[in-house]
Write a protein that holds these residues in place. Structure first.
Motif, PDB file in Angstrom:
ATOM      1  N   LEU A 169       0.845  -1.196   0.000  1.00 24.36           N
ATOM      2  CA  LEU A 169       0.000   0.000   0.000  1.00 24.36           C
ATOM      3  C   LEU A 169       0.882   1.250   0.000  1.00 24.36           C
ATOM      4  CD1 LEU A 169      -2.865   1.059  -0.058  1.00 24.36           C
ATOM      5  CD2 LEU A 169      -2.894   1.064   2.426  1.00 24.36           C
ATOM      6  N   GLU A 170       1.927   1.243   0.830  1.00 23.40           N
ATOM      7  CA  GLU A 170       2.842   2.393   0.857  1.00 23.40           C
ATOM      8  C   GLU A 170       3.503   2.596  -0.504  1.00 23.40           C
ATOM      9  OE1 GLU A 170       5.610   1.772   4.108  1.00 23.40           O
ATOM     10  OE2 GLU A 170       3.911   1.384   5.431  1.00 23.40           O
ATOM     11  N   GLU A 171       3.893   1.484  -1.130  1.00 30.28           N
ATOM     12  CA  GLU A 171       4.555   1.584  -2.440  1.00 30.28           C
ATOM     13  C   GLU A 171       3.602   2.130  -3.504  1.00 30.28           C
ATOM     14  OE1 GLU A 171       7.405  -2.237  -1.427  1.00 30.28           O
ATOM     15  OE2 GLU A 171       5.850  -2.449  -2.959  1.00 30.28           O
ATOM     16  N   MET A 172       2.332   1.719  -3.431  1.00 29.05           N
ATOM     17  CA  MET A 172       1.366   2.210  -4.416  1.00 29.05           C
ATOM     18  C   MET A 172       1.134   3.710  -4.232  1.00 29.05           C
ATOM     19  SD  MET A 172       1.065  -0.413  -6.115  1.00 29.05           S
ATOM     20  CE  MET A 172       0.228   0.484  -7.409  1.00 29.05           C
ATOM     21  N   ILE A 173       1.074   4.149  -2.972  1.00 28.13           N
ATOM     22  CA  ILE A 173       0.858   5.576  -2.716  1.00 28.13           C
ATOM     23  C   ILE A 173       2.039   6.385  -3.247  1.00 28.13           C
ATOM     24  CG2 ILE A 173       0.624   7.325  -0.894  1.00 28.13           C
ATOM     25  CD1 ILE A 173      -1.040   5.204   0.681  1.00 28.13           C
ATOM     26  N   SER A 174       3.251   5.884  -3.031  1.00 28.74           N
ATOM     27  CA  SER A 174       4.399   6.667  -3.509  1.00 28.74           C
ATOM     28  C   SER A 174       4.434   6.691  -5.041  1.00 28.74           C
ATOM     29  CB  SER A 174       5.709   6.168  -2.881  1.00 28.74           C
ATOM     30  OG  SER A 174       6.282   5.164  -3.644  1.00 28.74           O
ATOM     31  N   GLN A 175       4.017   5.617  -5.701  1.00 33.69           N
ATOM     32  CA  GLN A 175       3.954   5.631  -7.175  1.00 33.69           C
ATOM     33  C   GLN A 175       2.821   6.542  -7.678  1.00 33.69           C
ATOM     34  OE1 GLN A 175       4.979   1.724  -9.364  1.00 33.69           O
ATOM     35  NE2 GLN A 175       4.036   1.007  -7.497  1.00 33.69           N
ATOM     36  N   LEU A 176       1.701   6.527  -6.946  1.00 35.18           N
ATOM     37  CA  LEU A 176       0.559   7.364  -7.350  1.00 35.18           C
ATOM     38  C   LEU A 176       0.891   8.855  -7.236  1.00 35.18           C
ATOM     39  CD1 LEU A 176      -2.402   5.326  -5.870  1.00 35.18           C
ATOM     40  CD2 LEU A 176      -2.333   6.208  -8.203  1.00 35.18           C
ATOM     41  N   LYS A 177       1.658   9.211  -6.204  1.00 33.68           N
ATOM     42  CA  LYS A 177       2.046  10.617  -6.020  1.00 33.68           C
ATOM     43  C   LYS A 177       2.868  11.110  -7.204  1.00 33.68           C
ATOM     44  CE  LYS A 177       1.850  11.047  -1.002  1.00 33.68           C
ATOM     45  NZ  LYS A 177       2.599  10.811   0.253  1.00 33.68           N
ATOM     46  N   LYS A 178       3.706  10.226  -7.745  1.00 33.73           N
ATOM     47  CA  LYS A 178       4.510  10.610  -8.922  1.00 33.73           C
ATOM     48  C   LYS A 178       3.644  10.685 -10.175  1.00 33.73           C
ATOM     49  CE  LYS A 178       8.552   8.290  -7.170  1.00 33.73           C
ATOM     50  NZ  LYS A 178       9.028   6.918  -7.161  1.00 33.73           N
ATOM     51  N   PHE A 179       2.584   9.893 -10.190  1.00 36.46           N
ATOM     52  CA  PHE A 179       1.726   9.811 -11.372  1.00 36.46           C
ATOM     53  C   PHE A 179       0.876  11.076 -11.547  1.00 36.46           C
ATOM     54  CE2 PHE A 179      -2.743   8.658 -12.526  1.00 36.46           C
ATOM     55  CZ  PHE A 179      -2.558   8.486 -13.888  1.00 36.46           C
ATOM     56  N   SER A 180       0.292  11.564 -10.440  1.00 34.42           N
ATOM     57  CA  SER A 180      -0.616  12.710 -10.580  1.00 34.42           C
ATOM     58  C   SER A 180      -0.747  13.477  -9.270  1.00 34.42           C
ATOM     59  CB  SER A 180      -2.003  12.204 -11.011  1.00 34.42           C
ATOM     60  OG  SER A 180      -2.984  13.194 -10.786  1.00 34.42           O
ATOM     61  N   ALA A 181      -0.825  14.799  -9.392  1.00 30.83           N
ATOM     62  CA  ALA A 181      -1.044  15.635  -8.203  1.00 30.83           C
ATOM     63  C   ALA A 181      -2.450  15.388  -7.650  1.00 30.83           C
ATOM     64  CB  ALA A 181      -0.854  17.096  -8.565  1.00 30.83           C
ATOM     65  N   GLU A 182      -3.321  14.918  -8.536  1.00 30.30           N
ATOM     66  CA  GLU A 182      -4.712  14.662  -8.114  1.00 30.30           C
ATOM     67  C   GLU A 182      -4.947  13.186  -7.834  1.00 30.30           C
ATOM     68  OE1 GLU A 182      -6.817  16.457 -11.399  1.00 30.30           O
ATOM     69  OE2 GLU A 182      -7.301  18.145 -10.090  1.00 30.30           O
ATOM     70  N   TRP A 183      -3.909  12.485  -7.439  1.00 27.60           N
ATOM     71  CA  TRP A 183      -4.010  11.037  -7.289  1.00 27.60           C
ATOM     72  C   TRP A 183      -5.100  10.623  -6.307  1.00 27.60           C
ATOM     73  CZ3 TRP A 183      -3.314   8.119  -2.863  1.00 27.60           C
ATOM     74  CH2 TRP A 183      -2.769   8.783  -1.759  1.00 27.60           C
ATOM     75  N   GLU A 184      -5.300  11.443  -5.275  1.00 27.41           N
ATOM     76  CA  GLU A 184      -6.282  11.049  -4.243  1.00 27.41           C
ATOM     77  C   GLU A 184      -7.711  10.987  -4.791  1.00 27.41           C
ATOM     78  OE1 GLU A 184      -4.926  12.338   0.139  1.00 27.41           O
ATOM     79  OE2 GLU A 184      -4.404  13.781  -1.433  1.00 27.41           O
TER      80      GLU A 184
END
Ligand SMILES: [Fe+2]
Ligand SMILES: [Fe+2]
Length: 204
Positions: free
Chosen positions: A161-176
């Motif tokens: 889960l932590e790894e996915m969040i860190s990849q998502l943050k790089k993917f988009s500023a609107e990842w949430e």
């Protein structure tokens, strides 16, 4: 009906418990194969390789735990060795379909970019679920004094889960925003799965 209410009766019946473990194994294997399929042969990273390897291990580990039930083994993922086979197979594929449809419509993604973004969002939603499901299952196993344990999976799923969040943050500023949407799709599908499980258990 919630999953924690179903677990004691699943664990109490060795035959049903074996099929439950085989069903989780199938779902882990489906997830692992999806990650592998979305890998770009050139740009695949350490994190993605690690993640795929661990999901494949979960599928194997659950299959191995199944031996401890003492019930007749479940040699394959054929429907007679699973719980709610149709819905269990549908769940992840349908999540993928819904997330891809969303990404195409909202972000206009196609091809490689769509594949990678779908990997991020689908996997994120599944990790949120895994972080809830396995501890609830472990509690039920402890309460029943079962020899089966999934603690090593819990540990690895937390890392994922932590790894996915860190990849998502790089993917988009609107990842949430996107992640929330994926969790919404997943929650609906998961509730349908639990309902199917409850229906099948009532019929046993
Ligand atoms: Fe897993
Ligand atoms: Fe995972």
């Amino acid at each position: 009906m919630e999953l924690h209410e179903l677990l004691p009766s699943i664990i109490a019946d060795n035959k049903v418990h074996a099929r439950w473990l085989n069903t989780l194994s199938l779902m882990e294997n489906t997830g692992a194969r999806k990650i592998s399929a979305s890998e770009d042969p050139l740009t695949v990273t350490y994190i993605i390789l690690k993640h795929a390897a661990e999901e494949h291990r979960h599928a194997f580990y659950l299959k191995k735990q199944l031996e401890k039930t003492g019930a007749e083994q479940c040699p394959t993922y054929a429907p007679e060795y699973l719980l709610a086979p149709a819905v269990s197979k549908y769940y992840l594929n349908q999540l993928d379909v819904e997330v891809c449809r969303y990404l195409k419509k909202e972000l206009g993604l196609t091809g490689k970019d769509l594949r990678f973004a779908a990997y991020l969002l689908v996997t994120y939603a599944i990790e949120v679920r895994a972080d809830e499901l396995y501890p609830v299952y472990q509690d039920a196993l402890d309460a029943a004094g079962s020899k089966i344990n999934v603690k090593s999976i819990i540990l690895e799923e937390e890392g994922h889960l932590e790894e996915m969040i860190s990849q998502l943050k790089k993917f988009s500023a609107e990842w949430e925003l996107h992640a929330k949407k994926a969790v919404e799709f997943e929650t609906r599908l998961f509730d349908g799965w639990v309902k199917a499980l409850a229906g099948e258990l009532a019929a046993v």
